[in-house]
Design a protein around this motif. Sequence first.
Motif, PDB file in Angstrom:
ATOM      1  N   ILE A  93      69.580  61.598  14.822  1.00 15.11           N
ATOM      2  CA  ILE A  93      69.788  61.574  13.376  1.00 15.11           C
ATOM      3  C   ILE A  93      68.441  61.462  12.681  1.00 15.11           C
ATOM      4  N   ASP A  94      68.158  62.392  11.813  1.00 14.08           N
ATOM      5  CA  ASP A  94      66.932  62.368  11.026  1.00 14.08           C
ATOM      6  C   ASP A  94      67.272  61.710   9.683  1.00 14.08           C
ATOM      7  N   TYR A  95      67.223  60.382   9.669  1.00 14.62           N
ATOM      8  CA  TYR A  95      67.671  59.623   8.503  1.00 14.62           C
ATOM      9  C   TYR A  95      66.960  60.000   7.203  1.00 14.62           C
ATOM     10  N   ILE A 130      68.634  63.265   6.049  1.00  9.67           N
ATOM     11  CA  ILE A 130      70.056  63.163   5.709  1.00  9.67           C
ATOM     12  C   ILE A 130      70.280  62.224   4.520  1.00  9.67           C
ATOM     13  N   ALA A 131      69.629  61.081   4.534  1.00  9.06           N
ATOM     14  CA  ALA A 131      69.870  60.074   3.501  1.00  9.06           C
ATOM     15  C   ALA A 131      68.954  60.241   2.296  1.00  9.06           C
ATOM     16  N   THR A 132      68.025  61.089   2.357  1.00 11.13           N
ATOM     17  CA  THR A 132      66.937  61.339   1.413  1.00 11.13           C
ATOM     18  C   THR A 132      65.796  60.368   1.687  1.00 11.13           C
TER      19      THR A 132
END
Length: 86
Positions: free
Chosen positions: A36-38, A41-43
Amino acid sequence: MLGDAVHSPNRRGISDLMERVARLEAFERWRTPTRIDYPVIATAERWAKHQNYLSLVLAILAEAEVHAKELREHVEQSLRRQRDAG
């Protein structure tokens, strides 16, 4: 685990070390991990906010650890004085 570091399981003589290694290897083969590339993904802004919270929590934990040590020492001294006064 199998290295020669002072506190490694190998150096500490853990008797079922090879069984533990085998269990870890079986777990690793269980399935491909999801990466997961936080920040993407999450900004980046949300991720930076999260990292800031993490830093704050770690700083508070370090401060609490120092306080707990001081508190333990104070309690021990107080109990010692009570025993000595007797």
